[in-house]
Design a protein around this motif. Structure first.
Motif, PDB file in Angstrom:
ATOM      1  N   VAL A  92       0.849  -1.190   0.000  1.00 53.94           N
ATOM      2  CA  VAL A  92       0.000   0.000   0.000  1.00 53.94           C
ATOM      3  C   VAL A  92       0.883   1.238   0.000  1.00 53.94           C
ATOM      4  CG1 VAL A  92      -1.807   1.259   1.242  1.00 53.94           C
ATOM      5  CG2 VAL A  92      -1.802  -1.253   1.230  1.00 53.94           C
ATOM      6  N   PRO A  93       0.569   2.234  -0.852  1.00 56.44           N
ATOM      7  CA  PRO A  93       1.372   3.465  -0.880  1.00 56.44           C
ATOM      8  C   PRO A  93       1.281   4.223   0.438  1.00 56.44           C
ATOM      9  CG  PRO A  93      -0.053   3.302  -2.818  1.00 56.44           C
ATOM     10  CD  PRO A  93      -0.509   2.251  -1.855  1.00 56.44           C
ATOM     11  N   PRO A  94       2.238   5.121   0.678  1.00 56.19           N
ATOM     12  CA  PRO A  94       2.191   5.934   1.893  1.00 56.19           C
ATOM     13  C   PRO A  94       1.212   7.091   1.763  1.00 56.19           C
ATOM     14  CG  PRO A  94       4.096   6.544   0.584  1.00 56.19           C
ATOM     15  CD  PRO A  94       3.443   5.388  -0.130  1.00 56.19           C
ATOM     16  N   GLY A  95       0.885   7.677   2.886  1.00 57.40           N
ATOM     17  CA  GLY A  95       0.050   8.871   2.894  1.00 57.40           C
ATOM     18  C   GLY A  95      -1.425   8.555   2.875  1.00 57.40           C
ATOM     19  N   PRO A  96      -2.227   9.617   2.930  1.00 58.60           N
ATOM     20  CA  PRO A  96      -3.687   9.414   2.914  1.00 58.60           C
ATOM     21  C   PRO A  96      -4.148   8.960   1.539  1.00 58.60           C
ATOM     22  CG  PRO A  96      -3.160  11.743   2.822  1.00 58.60           C
ATOM     23  CD  PRO A  96      -1.867  11.043   3.057  1.00 58.60           C
ATOM     24  N   PRO A  97      -5.111   8.055   1.475  1.00 55.44           N
ATOM     25  CA  PRO A  97      -5.611   7.599   0.172  1.00 55.44           C
ATOM     26  C   PRO A  97      -6.406   8.705  -0.513  1.00 55.44           C
ATOM     27  CG  PRO A  97      -6.939   6.675   1.924  1.00 55.44           C
ATOM     28  CD  PRO A  97      -5.787   7.385   2.590  1.00 55.44           C
ATOM     29  N   PRO A  98      -6.495   8.655  -1.834  1.00 56.86           N
ATOM     30  CA  PRO A  98      -7.330   9.624  -2.552  1.00 56.86           C
ATOM     31  C   PRO A  98      -8.801   9.355  -2.285  1.00 56.86           C
ATOM     32  CG  PRO A  98      -6.546   7.931  -4.042  1.00 56.86           C
ATOM     33  CD  PRO A  98      -5.864   7.672  -2.731  1.00 56.86           C
ATOM     34  N   PRO A  99      -9.677  10.281  -2.674  1.00 54.04           N
ATOM     35  CA  PRO A  99     -11.122  10.031  -2.514  1.00 54.04           C
ATOM     36  C   PRO A  99     -11.520   8.715  -3.185  1.00 54.04           C
ATOM     37  CG  PRO A  99     -10.732  12.308  -3.132  1.00 54.04           C
ATOM     38  CD  PRO A  99      -9.403  11.616  -3.235  1.00 54.04           C
ATOM     39  N   GLY A 100     -12.248   7.894  -2.441  1.00 57.98           N
ATOM     40  CA  GLY A 100     -12.660   6.597  -2.959  1.00 57.98           C
ATOM     41  C   GLY A 100     -11.684   5.481  -2.666  1.00 57.98           C
ATOM     42  N   GLY A 101     -10.529   5.819  -2.070  1.00 61.48           N
ATOM     43  CA  GLY A 101      -9.553   4.795  -1.715  1.00 61.48           C
ATOM     44  C   GLY A 101      -8.500   4.605  -2.800  1.00 61.48           C
ATOM     45  N   TRP A 102      -7.413   3.908  -2.437  1.00 64.04           N
ATOM     46  CA  TRP A 102      -6.333   3.661  -3.386  1.00 64.04           C
ATOM     47  C   TRP A 102      -6.822   2.768  -4.528  1.00 64.04           C
ATOM     48  CZ3 TRP A 102      -2.332   6.635  -3.048  1.00 64.04           C
ATOM     49  CH2 TRP A 102      -1.833   7.061  -1.819  1.00 64.04           C
ATOM     50  N   PRO A 103      -6.615   3.185  -5.780  1.00 59.17           N
ATOM     51  CA  PRO A 103      -6.872   2.245  -6.876  1.00 59.17           C
ATOM     52  C   PRO A 103      -5.864   1.103  -6.810  1.00 59.17           C
ATOM     53  CG  PRO A 103      -5.837   4.254  -7.695  1.00 59.17           C
ATOM     54  CD  PRO A 103      -6.133   4.493  -6.241  1.00 59.17           C
ATOM     55  N   ILE A 104      -6.239  -0.043  -7.343  1.00 64.97           N
ATOM     56  CA  ILE A 104      -5.460  -1.281  -7.182  1.00 64.97           C
ATOM     57  C   ILE A 104      -4.972  -1.771  -8.538  1.00 64.97           C
ATOM     58  CG2 ILE A 104      -5.577  -3.702  -6.445  1.00 64.97           C
ATOM     59  CD1 ILE A 104      -7.986  -2.793  -4.652  1.00 64.97           C
ATOM     60  N   VAL A 105      -3.705  -2.180  -8.581  1.00 62.40           N
ATOM     61  CA  VAL A 105      -3.192  -2.962  -9.702  1.00 62.40           C
ATOM     62  C   VAL A 105      -2.914  -4.365  -9.170  1.00 62.40           C
ATOM     63  CG1 VAL A 105      -1.332  -3.315 -11.365  1.00 62.40           C
ATOM     64  CG2 VAL A 105      -2.238  -1.011 -10.966  1.00 62.40           C
ATOM     65  N   ALA A 106      -3.643  -5.337  -9.684  1.00 62.09           N
ATOM     66  CA  ALA A 106      -3.413  -6.736  -9.321  1.00 62.09           C
ATOM     67  C   ALA A 106      -2.377  -7.289 -10.300  1.00 62.09           C
ATOM     68  CB  ALA A 106      -4.708  -7.524  -9.410  1.00 62.09           C
ATOM     69  N   TYR A 107      -1.208  -7.666  -9.779  1.00 62.45           N
ATOM     70  CA  TYR A 107      -0.161  -8.188 -10.651  1.00 62.45           C
ATOM     71  C   TYR A 107      -0.253  -9.709 -10.715  1.00 62.45           C
ATOM     72  CZ  TYR A 107       4.054  -9.065 -13.153  1.00 62.45           C
ATOM     73  OH  TYR A 107       4.923  -9.500 -14.115  1.00 62.45           O
ATOM     74  N   ALA A 108      -0.390 -10.236 -11.934  1.00 59.87           N
ATOM     75  CA  ALA A 108      -0.478 -11.686 -12.159  1.00 59.87           C
ATOM     76  C   ALA A 108       0.874 -12.173 -12.671  1.00 59.87           C
ATOM     77  CB  ALA A 108      -1.589 -11.991 -13.162  1.00 59.87           C
ATOM     78  N   HIS A 109       1.535 -12.999 -11.898  1.00 56.35           N
ATOM     79  CA  HIS A 109       2.927 -13.356 -12.188  1.00 56.35           C
ATOM     80  C   HIS A 109       3.048 -14.459 -13.231  1.00 56.35           C
ATOM     81  CE1 HIS A 109       2.948 -17.233 -10.047  1.00 56.35           C
ATOM     82  NE2 HIS A 109       2.226 -16.646  -9.102  1.00 56.35           N
ATOM     83  N   GLY A 110       4.231 -14.557 -13.799  1.00 53.05           N
ATOM     84  CA  GLY A 110       4.541 -15.598 -14.761  1.00 53.05           C
ATOM     85  C   GLY A 110       4.894 -16.908 -14.095  1.00 53.05           C
TER      86      GLY A 110
END
Length: 369
Positions: free
Chosen positions: A70-88
């Motif tokens: 999770v990034p540092p600091g307060p989340p933006p409005p609506g919460g942190w957007p997520i990138v789900a990384y799918a590994h090889g």
């Protein structure tokens, strides 16, 4: 297709309607959380955790592990957007789980890049990797559900995460990303899946199944015997009615033993000189076997409701460019919102070269509405 705490289908029916979870086994239910420390920490991450959660395998509930940064600091409005990384591809043995050993490129480059861009990063190990059961290798639907349920699990333990998310994958994970793009909007309507980026996606492999038999020589590709052995091992565990052992020579039986106990690098070293034909006692032309392979591996080419990004290396010897060209052509003909890039590198080189383009794509699709 590329130490912390702790196929493939029952043809058609099990894939379409997985067994109902018992109490406590609902998709995304978290059963364990540990803090990631030491080399597993990532620069720019305020919190780093490893999760164990319930997901869905080919025949019903299975567990998966994963990680969240999770990034540092307060989340933006609506919460942190997520990138789900799918590994090889890492292998199918339990010790091959992606989040259980430090992987320098991801910890030092990829995850920090995504965190700096303002995204929480969620990684799934996929069902059966480090958890009970055999990992159903290249079973796109179960890999997609591992990714989707990993996002559910992450939001359960990190309430500062929002509902906007995208999936980004390489190799085996690129296949998982495209299946996630196809299944995700209906499977998880409580989330807002905005797009999928895939580099080096293995596609159209099911077309080769009925052509395979004892006559296949060594191929001028990389890791192919190990990949085939992992695929057959997953089929043997997940669909015993197909009698995979009946297709194997003693060499094939030993190849499956190798991939069930060793990770991809070691397995490839052991099997590099083995021809696929040496592993097979008879052709893989049973219609039931082909149907199972098609259901698990055939990446859908229409019906997408979100944008896609596909990147491919011109000198890729693990996912040959002609197979991806066929996939891209079919996606384009179906009217899919598709961004395509070609890079001069090989399988991993192209994935690294694609990172700036993929991040730009993520910015576009994850921008607030």
């Amino acid at each position: 297709m590329a130490g912390v705490a702790g196929v493939v289908i029952c043809l058609g029916v099990a894939l379409a309607t997985p067994a109902l979870a018992e109490a406590g086994e609902a998709p995304g239910t978290v059963t364990n959380v540990v803090e990631l420390t030491g080399r597993f920490r990532v620069d720019g991450a305020a919190t780093a955790q490893r999760l164990t959660y319930w997901s869905r395998g080919p025949r019903g509930p299975m567990q998966s592990t994963g990680a969240i940064y999770v990034p540092p600091g307060p989340p933006p409005p609506g919460g942190w957007p997520i990138v789900a990384y799918a590994h090889g591809t890492t292998g199918i043995a339990d010790q091959c789980a992606f989040t259980t050993e430090p992987r320098v490129y991801y910890l030092d480059s990829l995850y920090p890049e995504l965190l700096r861009a303002g995204y929480a990063v969620v990684i799934s190990d996929y069902v059966g990797l480090g958890t009970p059961g055999t990992h159903p290798y290249l079973d796109g639907p179960s890999q997609a559900r591992s990714v989707i349920d990993g996002v559910r699990a992450a939001r359960a333990v990190a309430p500062e995460l929002g509902t906007r998310w995208a999936v980004f994958g390489q190799s085996q994970g690129a296949q998982a990303a495209l299946f996630t793009a196809h299944l995700g909007p209906a499977d998880a309507p409580e989330l807002q899946l905005r797009g999928a980026a895939a580099t080096g996606p293995p596609s159209n492999l099911d077309l080769l199944i009925p052509l395979a038999g004892p006559w296949i020589p060594r191929l001028p590709l990389e890791k192919t015997p190990a990949y085939v052995a992992m695929l057959l091992a997953g089929l043997r565990a997940s669909a015993p009615e197909l009698d995979v052992d009946g297709y194997l020579t003693p060499t094939g039986q030993e190849a499956l033993r190798v991939v069930e106990t060793e990770c991809i690098t070691e397995a490839n070293a052991r099997l590099a000189d083995v021809a696929i034909g040496e592993m097979l006692a008879k052709p893989l032309d049973d219609p039931a076997l082909w149907a199972a392979a098609k259901a698990m591996m055939r990446i859908p080419t229409d019906g997408y409701t979100i944008p896609l990004f596909v990147g491919q290396g011109l000198t890729d010897m693990e996912v040959p460019p002609p197979l991806t060209a066929k996939l891209v052509a079919e996606l384009s003909l179906s009217g899919t919102d598709l961004e395509t890039h070609v890079y001069p590198g090989d399988h991993l080189g192209a994935a690294r070269a694609a990172l700036p383009d993929a991040v730009a794509f993520l910015h576009r699709v994850l921008a607030p509405a």
